[in-house]
Design a protein around this motif. Structure first.
Motif, PDB file in Angstrom:
ATOM      1  N   ASP A   1     -62.191 -33.871  19.306  1.00 32.19           N
ATOM      2  CA  ASP A   1     -63.090 -34.518  18.338  1.00 32.19           C
ATOM      3  C   ASP A   1     -62.511 -35.858  17.884  1.00 32.19           C
ATOM      4  O   ASP A   1     -63.227 -36.869  17.792  1.00 32.19           O
ATOM      5  N   THR A   2     -61.206 -35.853  17.574  1.00 27.92           N
ATOM      6  CA  THR A   2     -60.558 -37.076  17.102  1.00 27.92           C
ATOM      7  C   THR A   2     -60.619 -38.174  18.149  1.00 27.92           C
ATOM      8  O   THR A   2     -60.891 -39.345  17.840  1.00 27.92           O
ATOM      9  N   MET A   3     -60.372 -37.811  19.409  1.00 26.45           N
ATOM     10  CA  MET A   3     -60.371 -38.823  20.465  1.00 26.45           C
ATOM     11  C   MET A   3     -61.758 -39.405  20.695  1.00 26.45           C
ATOM     12  O   MET A   3     -61.911 -40.617  20.901  1.00 26.45           O
ATOM     13  N   ILE A   4     -62.783 -38.581  20.635  1.00 26.62           N
ATOM     14  CA  ILE A   4     -64.147 -39.096  20.754  1.00 26.62           C
ATOM     15  C   ILE A   4     -64.442 -40.020  19.574  1.00 26.62           C
ATOM     16  O   ILE A   4     -65.064 -41.081  19.724  1.00 26.62           O
ATOM     17  N   GLY A   5     -63.968 -39.630  18.393  1.00 24.40           N
ATOM     18  CA  GLY A   5     -64.146 -40.479  17.224  1.00 24.40           C
ATOM     19  C   GLY A   5     -63.468 -41.823  17.381  1.00 24.40           C
ATOM     20  O   GLY A   5     -64.030 -42.866  17.014  1.00 24.40           O
ATOM     21  N   LEU A   6     -62.258 -41.829  17.934  1.00 19.53           N
ATOM     22  CA  LEU A   6     -61.544 -43.088  18.174  1.00 19.53           C
ATOM     23  C   LEU A   6     -62.291 -43.967  19.173  1.00 19.53           C
ATOM     24  O   LEU A   6     -62.409 -45.178  18.982  1.00 19.53           O
ATOM     25  N   LEU A   7     -62.753 -43.354  20.245  1.00 24.07           N
ATOM     26  CA  LEU A   7     -63.507 -44.103  21.251  1.00 24.07           C
ATOM     27  C   LEU A   7     -64.741 -44.756  20.637  1.00 24.07           C
ATOM     28  O   LEU A   7     -65.020 -45.942  20.850  1.00 24.07           O
ATOM     29  N   LEU A   8     -65.479 -43.973  19.877  1.00 27.21           N
ATOM     30  CA  LEU A   8     -66.718 -44.480  19.286  1.00 27.21           C
ATOM     31  C   LEU A   8     -66.440 -45.526  18.207  1.00 27.21           C
ATOM     32  O   LEU A   8     -67.144 -46.547  18.111  1.00 27.21           O
ATOM     33  N   ALA A   9     -65.392 -45.287  17.401  1.00 25.08           N
ATOM     34  CA  ALA A   9     -65.049 -46.235  16.340  1.00 25.08           C
ATOM     35  C   ALA A   9     -64.640 -47.584  16.917  1.00 25.08           C
ATOM     36  O   ALA A   9     -64.997 -48.642  16.381  1.00 25.08           O
ATOM     37  N   ALA A  10     -63.874 -47.556  18.024  1.00 19.55           N
ATOM     38  CA  ALA A  10     -63.452 -48.808  18.652  1.00 19.55           C
ATOM     39  C   ALA A  10     -64.628 -49.513  19.323  1.00 19.55           C
ATOM     40  O   ALA A  10     -64.769 -50.740  19.241  1.00 19.55           O
ATOM     41  N   ALA A  11     -65.494 -48.729  19.983  1.00 14.53           N
ATOM     42  CA  ALA A  11     -66.633 -49.325  20.694  1.00 14.53           C
ATOM     43  C   ALA A  11     -67.627 -49.972  19.737  1.00 14.53           C
ATOM     44  O   ALA A  11     -68.131 -51.063  19.994  1.00 14.53           O
ATOM     45  N   ARG A  12     -67.903 -49.296  18.629  1.00 15.10           N
ATOM     46  CA  ARG A  12     -68.907 -49.803  17.681  1.00 15.10           C
ATOM     47  C   ARG A  12     -68.275 -50.532  16.498  1.00 15.10           C
ATOM     48  O   ARG A  12     -68.966 -50.883  15.555  1.00 15.10           O
ATOM     49  N   ARG A  13     -66.955 -50.739  16.560  1.00 13.13           N
ATOM     50  CA  ARG A  13     -66.217 -51.528  15.562  1.00 13.13           C
ATOM     51  C   ARG A  13     -66.431 -50.982  14.153  1.00 13.13           C
ATOM     52  O   ARG A  13     -66.572 -51.735  13.175  1.00 13.13           O
ATOM     53  N   ILE A  14     -66.440 -49.664  14.016  1.00  6.39           N
ATOM     54  CA  ILE A  14     -66.801 -49.030  12.744  1.00  6.39           C
ATOM     55  C   ILE A  14     -65.833 -49.377  11.612  1.00  6.39           C
ATOM     56  O   ILE A  14     -66.275 -49.780  10.529  1.00  6.39           O
ATOM     57  N   PRO A  15     -64.513 -49.258  11.784  1.00  9.48           N
ATOM     58  CA  PRO A  15     -63.629 -49.617  10.661  1.00  9.48           C
ATOM     59  C   PRO A  15     -63.736 -51.097  10.282  1.00  9.48           C
ATOM     60  O   PRO A  15     -63.739 -51.448   9.099  1.00  9.48           O
ATOM     61  N   GLU A  16     -63.828 -51.956  11.284  1.00  5.90           N
ATOM     62  CA  GLU A  16     -63.921 -53.398  11.035  1.00  5.90           C
ATOM     63  C   GLU A  16     -65.180 -53.732  10.246  1.00  5.90           C
ATOM     64  O   GLU A  16     -65.145 -54.507   9.269  1.00  5.90           O
ATOM     65  N   LEU A  17     -66.293 -53.139  10.632  1.00  4.46           N
ATOM     66  CA  LEU A  17     -67.556 -53.454   9.964  1.00  4.46           C
ATOM     67  C   LEU A  17     -67.693 -52.728   8.629  1.00  4.46           C
ATOM     68  O   LEU A  17     -68.387 -53.207   7.722  1.00  4.46           O
ATOM     69  N   ASP A  18     -67.031 -51.621   8.485  1.00  7.84           N
ATOM     70  CA  ASP A  18     -66.964 -50.953   7.180  1.00  7.84           C
ATOM     71  C   ASP A  18     -66.275 -51.884   6.180  1.00  7.84           C
ATOM     72  O   ASP A  18     -66.744 -52.073   5.049  1.00  7.84           O
ATOM     73  N   HIS A  19     -65.153 -52.475   6.613  1.00  3.85           N
ATOM     74  CA  HIS A  19     -64.445 -53.438   5.757  1.00  3.85           C
ATOM     75  C   HIS A  19     -65.310 -54.660   5.484  1.00  3.85           C
ATOM     76  O   HIS A  19     -65.295 -55.210   4.372  1.00  3.85           O
ATOM     77  N   TYR A  20     -66.079 -55.081   6.479  1.00  7.88           N
ATOM     78  CA  TYR A  20     -66.974 -56.242   6.346  1.00  7.88           C
ATOM     79  C   TYR A  20     -67.975 -56.012   5.218  1.00  7.88           C
ATOM     80  O   TYR A  20     -68.233 -56.902   4.394  1.00  7.88           O
ATOM     81  N   VAL A  21     -68.529 -54.814   5.163  1.00 12.17           N
ATOM     82  CA  VAL A  21     -69.502 -54.492   4.111  1.00 12.17           C
ATOM     83  C   VAL A  21     -68.811 -54.379   2.747  1.00 12.17           C
ATOM     84  O   VAL A  21     -69.242 -54.982   1.754  1.00 12.17           O
ATOM     85  N   LYS A  22     -67.720 -53.619   2.701  1.00  7.82           N
ATOM     86  CA  LYS A  22     -67.070 -53.353   1.422  1.00  7.82           C
ATOM     87  C   LYS A  22     -66.408 -54.584   0.812  1.00  7.82           C
ATOM     88  O   LYS A  22     -66.207 -54.640  -0.403  1.00  7.82           O
ATOM     89  N   SER A  23     -66.067 -55.565   1.640  1.00 13.99           N
ATOM     90  CA  SER A  23     -65.439 -56.786   1.122  1.00 13.99           C
ATOM     91  C   SER A  23     -66.464 -57.835   0.702  1.00 13.99           C
ATOM     92  O   SER A  23     -66.098 -58.955   0.354  1.00 13.99           O
ATOM     93  N   GLY A  24     -67.746 -57.468   0.759  1.00 11.32           N
ATOM     94  CA  GLY A  24     -68.794 -58.366   0.285  1.00 11.32           C
ATOM     95  C   GLY A  24     -69.195 -59.454   1.250  1.00 11.32           C
ATOM     96  O   GLY A  24     -69.870 -60.420   0.868  1.00 11.32           O
ATOM     97  N   LYS A  25     -68.838 -59.322   2.523  1.00 13.20           N
ATOM     98  CA  LYS A  25     -69.158 -60.364   3.505  1.00 13.20           C
ATOM     99  C   LYS A  25     -70.555 -60.205   4.116  1.00 13.20           C
ATOM    100  O   LYS A  25     -71.041 -61.110   4.797  1.00 13.20           O
ATOM    101  N   TRP A  26     -71.192 -59.065   3.898  1.00 15.07           N
ATOM    102  CA  TRP A  26     -72.526 -58.838   4.467  1.00 15.07           C
ATOM    103  C   TRP A  26     -73.565 -59.481   3.545  1.00 15.07           C
ATOM    104  O   TRP A  26     -74.092 -58.847   2.640  1.00 15.07           O
ATOM    105  N   THR A  27     -73.823 -60.743   3.773  1.00 13.54           N
ATOM    106  CA  THR A  27     -74.727 -61.497   2.900  1.00 13.54           C
ATOM    107  C   THR A  27     -75.966 -62.025   3.624  1.00 13.54           C
ATOM    108  O   THR A  27     -76.827 -62.665   3.015  1.00 13.54           O
ATOM    109  N   SER A  28     -76.026 -61.780   4.950  1.00 11.23           N
ATOM    110  CA  SER A  28     -77.187 -62.231   5.718  1.00 11.23           C
ATOM    111  C   SER A  28     -77.319 -61.371   6.959  1.00 11.23           C
ATOM    112  O   SER A  28     -76.551 -60.416   7.159  1.00 11.23           O
TER     113      SER A  28
END
Length: 325
Positions: A105-132
């Motif tokens: 389960d963890t490895m599939i999660g890592l694969l998907l998180a890296a492919a869809r850039r989930i941690p990076e985009l989570d930070h993008y939203v939480k840091s207030g950069k999602w403005t458009s």
């Protein structure tokens, strides 16, 4: 008189009670320079060791003249000198199978998180950069119906193949010391040389044990063979990858991204270059870290320990059975 065992990993009460029914337990929260003297004193009369990560080698065994069994709460056992334990007639055990599904389960999660850039985009939203509206610079890549290469097709590798094949419709390639006809038949997996797998796979998942043969198994040569769109994840041991080569491959665009649950040095130092790369998903070695699985692993390890001390063959024996020597 109950045999003395040293426990060096915190156990759930139900597991600790099980061990205490059969053994005299001496507990160390951790073994370091502050507790080493006390640990070695207790080791003089210990018949069993129960925990994970402790380096059990010639030096330690010289201080443990009555030791009969070392029970690892882990599927990996690169911390154990198996040949030295065999020479002394001391049993060693691990905890296979209990964690297969959880790690997969963890490895599939890592694969998907890296492919869809989930941690990076989570930070993008939480840091207030999602403005458009998002632009293609924020897009990830599809994982479904791509080619997954699994290096190390053991039980965990097979569990990853199952999820990838049936859940994501992925084409499965694998590299292993021996052919695995069951995964070829069940998941339509195809055996490849390491070089072929690196060249053909869109996603590469490393799941080999750490041995002298697999140390730095993936390095400059292998990264150079990979597609520049490839995503590499490591769920084995940190030392199976040349980390400098991985940093270079990511910086030079030889591969697209990486997902790492393991590092050469753990905990990883805070200034490691991999930690500053937005295209690297990092986890603190949590492959099997769910409450249910960790309790199951500890219980399995405890049962190995108790059976060994009772003169019976533990189900997950790594060394030669002393009764057959």
């Amino acid at each position: 008189m109950k045999p003395k065992v040293i426990v060096y990993k915190k156990l759930e009460p139900v597991v600790l009670e099980y061990v205490q029914e059969a053994c005299e337990v001496v507990y160390f929260e951790k073994i370091d320079e502050n507790t080493a003297a006390a640990f070695y004193e207790e080791l003089k009369n210990a018949e069993g060791l129960l925990g994970s990560g402790l380096k059990v080698d010639h030096e330690l065994l010289e201080k443990a003249p009555h030791l009969k069994i070392v029970s690892n709460i882990s599927v990996g056992y690169d911390n154990l000198d198996i040949s030295e334990l065999n020479r002394r007639g001391i049993m060693a055990t691990n905890t296979p199978n209990v964690l297969n599904e959880t790690v997969a389960d963890t490895m599939i999660g890592l694969l998907l998180a890296a492919a869809r850039r989930i941690p990076e985009l989570d930070h993008y939203v939480k840091s207030g950069k999602w403005t458009s509206h998002l632009t293609p610079t924020h897009f990830g890549v599809d994982m479904h119906h791509k080619t997954l290469g699994i290096i190390g097709m053991g039980r965990i590798g097979a569990a990853i193949a199952k999820r990838a094949h049936f859940g994501f419709g992925m084409n499965i390639l694998y590299h292993n010391r021996t052919r695995n006809e069951e995964v070829e038949r069940t998941y339509m997996a195809t055996h490849r040389t390491l070089e072929e797998l690196c060249q053909e796979a869109d996603f590469i998942c490393l799941m080999v044990p750490l041995t002298p043969e697999t140390k730095n198994l993936i390095g400059e040569t292998e990264f150079a063979l990979m597609k520049n769109t490839a995503i590499f994840v490591n769920g084995s041991r940190g030392a199976t990858v040349d980390e400098e080569a991985l940093v270079g491959a990511l910086q030079n665009g030889q591969i697209l991204a990486a997902g790492l649950d393991v590092f050469v040095e753990e905990p990883v130092r805070h200034d490691h270059p991999l930690l500053s790369m937005p295209n690297v998903v990092t986890l603190p070695h949590i492959g099997s870290a769910t409450s249910e699985t960790r309790i199951g692993m500890a219980q399995f390890a405890a049962e190995n320990l108790v059976l060994g001390l009772q003169g019976k063959k533990p189900p997950a024996l790594l060394t030669q059975d002393p009764s057959n020597r």
